[in-house]
Scaffold this motif. Structure first.
Motif, PDB file in Angstrom:
ATOM      1  N   LEU A  78     -19.010   1.457 -31.360  1.00 31.88           N
ATOM      2  CA  LEU A  78     -19.048   2.319 -30.176  1.00 31.88           C
ATOM      3  C   LEU A  78     -20.322   2.052 -29.380  1.00 31.88           C
ATOM      4  O   LEU A  78     -20.313   2.044 -28.145  1.00 31.88           O
ATOM      5  CB  LEU A  78     -18.984   3.798 -30.593  1.00 31.88           C
ATOM      6  N   SER A  79     -21.394   1.815 -30.097  1.00 28.26           N
ATOM      7  CA  SER A  79     -22.670   1.520 -29.447  1.00 28.26           C
ATOM      8  C   SER A  79     -22.585   0.200 -28.679  1.00 28.26           C
ATOM      9  O   SER A  79     -23.132   0.064 -27.577  1.00 28.26           O
ATOM     10  CB  SER A  79     -23.762   1.450 -30.521  1.00 28.26           C
ATOM     11  N   ALA A  80     -21.877  -0.766 -29.258  1.00 30.76           N
ATOM     12  CA  ALA A  80     -21.699  -2.057 -28.578  1.00 30.76           C
ATOM     13  C   ALA A  80     -20.879  -1.879 -27.300  1.00 30.76           C
ATOM     14  O   ALA A  80     -21.218  -2.437 -26.250  1.00 30.76           O
ATOM     15  CB  ALA A  80     -21.012  -3.049 -29.513  1.00 30.76           C
ATOM     16  N   ALA A  81     -19.813  -1.083 -27.397  1.00 34.86           N
ATOM     17  CA  ALA A  81     -18.998  -0.811 -26.198  1.00 34.86           C
ATOM     18  C   ALA A  81     -19.857  -0.103 -25.149  1.00 34.86           C
ATOM     19  O   ALA A  81     -19.750  -0.390 -23.943  1.00 34.86           O
ATOM     20  CB  ALA A  81     -17.789   0.044 -26.575  1.00 34.86           C
ATOM     21  N   GLY A  82     -20.729   0.784 -25.609  1.00 35.57           N
ATOM     22  CA  GLY A  82     -21.646   1.480 -24.699  1.00 35.57           C
ATOM     23  C   GLY A  82     -22.605   0.504 -24.030  1.00 35.57           C
ATOM     24  O   GLY A  82     -22.921   0.644 -22.845  1.00 35.57           O
ATOM     25  N   ALA A  83     -23.037  -0.506 -24.775  1.00 41.69           N
ATOM     26  CA  ALA A  83     -23.960  -1.505 -24.207  1.00 41.69           C
ATOM     27  C   ALA A  83     -23.270  -2.301 -23.098  1.00 41.69           C
ATOM     28  O   ALA A  83     -23.875  -2.602 -22.064  1.00 41.69           O
ATOM     29  CB  ALA A  83     -24.462  -2.445 -25.304  1.00 41.69           C
ATOM     30  N   VAL A  84     -21.984  -2.631 -23.304  1.00 38.82           N
ATOM     31  CA  VAL A  84     -21.229  -3.345 -22.270  1.00 38.82           C
ATOM     32  C   VAL A  84     -21.101  -2.456 -21.030  1.00 38.82           C
ATOM     33  O   VAL A  84     -21.293  -2.899 -19.886  1.00 38.82           O
ATOM     34  CB  VAL A  84     -19.829  -3.751 -22.791  1.00 38.82           C
ATOM     35  N   CYS A  85     -20.814  -1.169 -21.271  1.00 36.00           N
ATOM     36  CA  CYS A  85     -20.642  -0.218 -20.169  1.00 36.00           C
ATOM     37  C   CYS A  85     -21.955  -0.031 -19.396  1.00 36.00           C
ATOM     38  O   CYS A  85     -21.960  -0.012 -18.162  1.00 36.00           O
ATOM     39  CB  CYS A  85     -20.155   1.102 -20.756  1.00 36.00           C
ATOM     40  N   ARG A  86     -23.066   0.081 -20.125  1.00 30.93           N
ATOM     41  CA  ARG A  86     -24.372   0.237 -19.459  1.00 30.93           C
ATOM     42  C   ARG A  86     -24.709  -1.001 -18.628  1.00 30.93           C
ATOM     43  O   ARG A  86     -25.255  -0.905 -17.536  1.00 30.93           O
ATOM     44  CB  ARG A  86     -25.470   0.466 -20.501  1.00 30.93           C
ATOM     45  N   ARG A  87     -24.369  -2.159 -19.178  1.00 29.68           N
ATOM     46  CA  ARG A  87     -24.605  -3.392 -18.428  1.00 29.68           C
ATOM     47  C   ARG A  87     -23.805  -3.390 -17.127  1.00 29.68           C
ATOM     48  O   ARG A  87     -24.321  -3.708 -16.059  1.00 29.68           O
ATOM     49  CB  ARG A  87     -24.192  -4.599 -19.278  1.00 29.68           C
ATOM     50  N   ASP A  88     -22.508  -2.998 -17.217  1.00 25.34           N
ATOM     51  CA  ASP A  88     -21.661  -2.976 -16.019  1.00 25.34           C
ATOM     52  C   ASP A  88     -22.176  -1.967 -15.000  1.00 25.34           C
ATOM     53  O   ASP A  88     -22.132  -2.217 -13.787  1.00 25.34           O
ATOM     54  CB  ASP A  88     -20.214  -2.659 -16.405  1.00 25.34           C
ATOM     55  N   LEU A  89     -22.647  -0.826 -15.494  1.00 25.03           N
ATOM     56  CA  LEU A  89     -23.215   0.179 -14.594  1.00 25.03           C
ATOM     57  C   LEU A  89     -24.461  -0.388 -13.891  1.00 25.03           C
ATOM     58  O   LEU A  89     -24.619  -0.227 -12.672  1.00 25.03           O
ATOM     59  CB  LEU A  89     -23.579   1.455 -15.374  1.00 25.03           C
ATOM     60  N   LEU A  98     -14.906  -4.099 -21.290  1.00 27.54           N
ATOM     61  CA  LEU A  98     -15.049  -4.338 -19.850  1.00 27.54           C
ATOM     62  C   LEU A  98     -14.240  -3.333 -19.036  1.00 27.54           C
ATOM     63  O   LEU A  98     -14.443  -3.190 -17.836  1.00 27.54           O
ATOM     64  CB  LEU A  98     -14.570  -5.756 -19.487  1.00 27.54           C
ATOM     65  N   MET A  99     -13.300  -2.652 -19.685  1.00 30.67           N
ATOM     66  CA  MET A  99     -12.447  -1.704 -18.960  1.00 30.67           C
ATOM     67  C   MET A  99     -13.083  -0.323 -18.849  1.00 30.67           C
ATOM     68  O   MET A  99     -12.640   0.500 -18.048  1.00 30.67           O
ATOM     69  CB  MET A  99     -11.097  -1.575 -19.674  1.00 30.67           C
ATOM     70  N   ILE A 100     -14.095  -0.065 -19.646  1.00 32.84           N
ATOM     71  CA  ILE A 100     -14.623   1.302 -19.714  1.00 32.84           C
ATOM     72  C   ILE A 100     -15.286   1.714 -18.402  1.00 32.84           C
ATOM     73  O   ILE A 100     -14.955   2.776 -17.842  1.00 32.84           O
ATOM     74  CB  ILE A 100     -15.630   1.439 -20.883  1.00 32.84           C
ATOM     75  N   PHE A 101     -16.198   0.895 -17.924  1.00 31.50           N
ATOM     76  CA  PHE A 101     -16.917   1.305 -16.715  1.00 31.50           C
ATOM     77  C   PHE A 101     -15.992   1.436 -15.506  1.00 31.50           C
ATOM     78  O   PHE A 101     -16.059   2.454 -14.790  1.00 31.50           O
ATOM     79  CB  PHE A 101     -18.081   0.351 -16.417  1.00 31.50           C
ATOM     80  N   PRO A 102     -15.117   0.454 -15.233  1.00 35.55           N
ATOM     81  CA  PRO A 102     -14.213   0.620 -14.087  1.00 35.55           C
ATOM     82  C   PRO A 102     -13.349   1.881 -14.204  1.00 35.55           C
ATOM     83  O   PRO A 102     -13.083   2.549 -13.206  1.00 35.55           O
ATOM     84  CB  PRO A 102     -13.340  -0.644 -14.121  1.00 35.55           C
ATOM     85  N   LEU A 103     -12.948   2.209 -15.431  1.00 34.91           N
ATOM     86  CA  LEU A 103     -12.120   3.408 -15.623  1.00 34.91           C
ATOM     87  C   LEU A 103     -12.928   4.671 -15.305  1.00 34.91           C
ATOM     88  O   LEU A 103     -12.449   5.557 -14.582  1.00 34.91           O
ATOM     89  CB  LEU A 103     -11.598   3.443 -17.065  1.00 34.91           C
ATOM     90  N   LEU A 104     -14.149   4.752 -15.826  1.00 28.77           N
ATOM     91  CA  LEU A 104     -14.982   5.931 -15.554  1.00 28.77           C
ATOM     92  C   LEU A 104     -15.278   6.040 -14.058  1.00 28.77           C
ATOM     93  O   LEU A 104     -15.221   7.129 -13.484  1.00 28.77           O
ATOM     94  CB  LEU A 104     -16.294   5.849 -16.354  1.00 28.77           C
ATOM     95  N   LEU A 105     -15.553   4.898 -13.452  1.00 26.15           N
ATOM     96  CA  LEU A 105     -15.845   4.908 -12.018  1.00 26.15           C
ATOM     97  C   LEU A 105     -14.629   5.383 -11.225  1.00 26.15           C
ATOM     98  O   LEU A 105     -14.757   6.173 -10.271  1.00 26.15           O
ATOM     99  CB  LEU A 105     -16.256   3.499 -11.566  1.00 26.15           C
ATOM    100  N   SER A 106     -13.453   4.922 -11.628  1.00 29.43           N
ATOM    101  CA  SER A 106     -12.241   5.319 -10.897  1.00 29.43           C
ATOM    102  C   SER A 106     -11.980   6.815 -11.046  1.00 29.43           C
ATOM    103  O   SER A 106     -11.484   7.459 -10.127  1.00 29.43           O
ATOM    104  CB  SER A 106     -11.039   4.506 -11.376  1.00 29.43           C
ATOM    105  N   LEU A 107     -12.325   7.383 -12.218  1.00 27.13           N
ATOM    106  CA  LEU A 107     -12.144   8.825 -12.403  1.00 27.13           C
ATOM    107  C   LEU A 107     -13.096   9.608 -11.496  1.00 27.13           C
ATOM    108  O   LEU A 107     -12.709  10.615 -10.897  1.00 27.13           O
ATOM    109  CB  LEU A 107     -12.358   9.203 -13.876  1.00 27.13           C
ATOM    110  N   VAL A 108     -14.330   9.130 -11.397  1.00 22.93           N
ATOM    111  CA  VAL A 108     -15.296   9.786 -10.501  1.00 22.93           C
ATOM    112  C   VAL A 108     -14.807   9.695  -9.051  1.00 22.93           C
ATOM    113  O   VAL A 108     -14.824  10.680  -8.305  1.00 22.93           O
ATOM    114  CB  VAL A 108     -16.692   9.129 -10.650  1.00 22.93           C
ATOM    115  N   LEU A 109     -14.337   8.504  -8.675  1.00 24.87           N
ATOM    116  CA  LEU A 109     -13.837   8.319  -7.307  1.00 24.87           C
ATOM    117  C   LEU A 109     -12.599   9.176  -7.055  1.00 24.87           C
ATOM    118  O   LEU A 109     -12.401   9.684  -5.948  1.00 24.87           O
ATOM    119  CB  LEU A 109     -13.490   6.847  -7.075  1.00 24.87           C
ATOM    120  N   ALA A 110     -11.772   9.345  -8.086  1.00 30.44           N
ATOM    121  CA  ALA A 110     -10.565  10.164  -7.940  1.00 30.44           C
ATOM    122  C   ALA A 110     -10.942  11.603  -7.627  1.00 30.44           C
ATOM    123  O   ALA A 110     -10.363  12.233  -6.722  1.00 30.44           O
ATOM    124  CB  ALA A 110      -9.731  10.097  -9.214  1.00 30.44           C
TER     125      ALA A 110
END
Lengths: 270, 241
Positions: A8-19, A112-124
């Motif tokens: 989970l921490s690794a997935a978080g690292a990918v998400c932080r990088r994308d952010l 790689l899907m996590i950040f775009p998904l979170l961003l789309s929810l915020v935009l929604a």
């Protein structure tokens, strides 16, 4: 447990990088929201022209189409952006890091899907607020959290399409046309801009074999009170079913695609 | 010991295949009969290689001789058509996660970085996907940063770094998870003298801990890096020099 935490921490690292990459372009959120706002404004004025027995008054059509447009963005966030990011990774030579990491290429692509998904929810949420404040969209605020949960479930159910597209990127490098084809197909067949009941009978089956139709049906009910075309449990069951069946298949396909590209030597090509 | 990898001279055809027996010690890396083709072109032909604990080996050879492919196969990035690859007895496919924990690859060239991402974020990202536990991640990042003197650059975006500074970052990322085997493709590219000394010091620590390194050096002009053996690769065949 510790392994799960590390993953989970690794997935978080990918998400932080994308952010961090997203935020490095200071105006990017503003321009992304601006694009959505223009679309919502455009449909408001188009809706003034719509007087249909199928969807009711112009205001009802506006509510219908706003929810369709927003859920389309959320659901396809797991398709278009991760594919574009993966292409950039291949071009920049950074995908090698993912392949060579203990976290692995498949989990990295999923992350790689996590950040775009979170961003789309915020935009929604921002888009709904925009349409509600400026154009009087009759939002049902108490059921908004339920709507967010359904949107998340829909995105998860749709994510296997993104994983399959990522597999195609690994094998063929260029799959923009494929992603465009899927999104265009959804807009035609899944009731984004008009009810699926308007489709000719011979093609209507297509609206039942993908997760978008039940998702948009549920969301319209939760957010703007549009009547459901089938029981809630059936729609939720379809979404869960798509996710349960398609996710494992898509992961196996992606793993095989990465392995094949490693064997062929194309994993380092772009 | 061979101080400095000198030019790739002589006729490699006269040399013997590298069939080193690592007396009494299990090799960190062992390649046996490794072959690789890209289409009709044979890039590697039945390569045998073993790296003993604490050993630093250089491979030189002309462009296209197969050095980079050899490193990529050893790293687990590419899959060999034939033969076996083991790091500490682990198979790159069957034991993928443990295998990847033990190897650090520096790819050739200047790729592999995100231009708009700060140095600190690169380290955080790579430490994350290296599955370095959170409780020791900060310490690992500090070690890698100090090893290549990147402390003052941590907040800077990569596209604002010089080529030498980028190479230091790429080296820091290759060593971030403290690998047993370092595979370094042209590691001195763009590095200044101080950068070369930092790399030498890091390789000394790797040696002292029983790890090994395999360096690629196309021309052999890598003065300052101490290696234990120099091998040559020619037309996909590995030979001793």
């Amino acid at each position: 447990m510790s392994a799960l935490r590390d993953h989970l921490s690794a997935a978080g690292a990918v998400c932080r990088r994308d952010l961090a990459l997203f935020a490095s372009y200071r105006m990017r959120f503003v321009t992304t929201f601006f694009t959505a706002a223009v679309t919502l404004t455009l449909f408001y004025y188009i809706s003034r022209l719509v007087h249909s027995g199928r969807v009711g008054s112009p205001n009802r059509y506006y509510a219908f189409v706003v929810v369709g447009v927003i859920i389309l963005e959320v659901v396809t966030s797991t398709l278009a952006t991760p594919i574009a990011t993966l292409r950039q990774e291949l071009l920049a030579g950074t995908f090698e890091r993912m392949v060579l990491s203990p976290f692995g290429a498949v989990r990295c692509v999923l992350s790689l899907m996590i950040f775009p998904l979170l961003l789309s929810l915020v935009l929604a949420v921002a888009s709904l607020a925009y349409a509600g404040l400026l154009f009087g969209l009759p939002l049902r605020w108490p059921t908004l959290p339920g709507g967010a949960a359904v949107a998340l479930l829909a995105a998860i159910a749709f994510a296997p399409f993104g994983v399959l597209m990522a597999s195609a990127v690994m094998l063929f490098k260029q799959t923009n046309a494929g992603a465009t084809f899927v999104v265009t197909g959804l807009t035609l067949l899944a009731g984004v801009y008009f009810p699926v009941a308007l489709l000719p009978g011979w093609i209507r089956w297509a609206s039942d074999v993908q997760p978008f139709t039940p998702a948009v049906d549920l969301l319209r009910n939760l957010l703007v009170g549009t009547p459901l075309s089938e029981p809630v449990l059936v729609s939720v069951g379809k979404l869960l079913g798509f996710a349960a069946v398609m996710f494992p298949i898509s992961l196996v396909v992606l793993g095989a695609a990465v392995r094949r590209s490693r064997r062929m030597g194309t994993v380092i090509e772009y | 010991m061979d101080r400095g990898i000198r030019g790739f001279g002589g006729t490699v055809a006269d040399a013997e295949p590298d069939t080193i027996a690592v007396a009494g010690r299990a090799p960190v890396l062992r390649l046996e009969g490794v072959s690789k083709r890209f289409g009709s072109r044979a890039v590697l032909r039945e390569v045998d290689l073993a790296l003993a604990p604490g050993e630093v080996v250089a491979i030189c050879g002309r462009n296209g001789a197969g050095k980079t492919t050899l490193l990529r196969i050893a790293a687990g990035l590419l899959i060999a058509d034939a033969g076996s690859v083991r790091i500490a007895g682990l198979d790159p496919e069957r034991d993928r996660r443990d295998y990847q924990r033990r190897v650090g690859l520096l790819a050739a060239g200047s790729s592999g970085l995100y231009g708009r991402l700060p140095v600190e974020r690169h380290l955080d990202f790579c430490a994350g996907i290296a599955l370095i536990p959170r409780r020791v991640r900060r310490a690992a990042i500090e070690r890698a940063t100090a090893a290549f003197d990147l402390s003052a650059l941590r907040g800077l975006r990569v596209d604002r770094l010089s080529m030498g500074q980028r190479q230091r970052l790429r080296l820091a990322l290759a060593f971030l998870h403290d690998p047993e085997l370092a595979l370094l493709d042209e590691p001195l590219t763009s590095l200044d003298e101080e950068g070369g000394e930092l790399l030498e010091a890091r390789l000394d620590r790797l040696r002292a801990s029983g790890g090994s390194a395999l360096l690629c050096a196309p021309t052999g002009e890598h003065d300052g890096i101490t290696v234990d053996r120099t091998l040559a690769i020619d037309d996909g065949r590995l030979v001793t020099r």
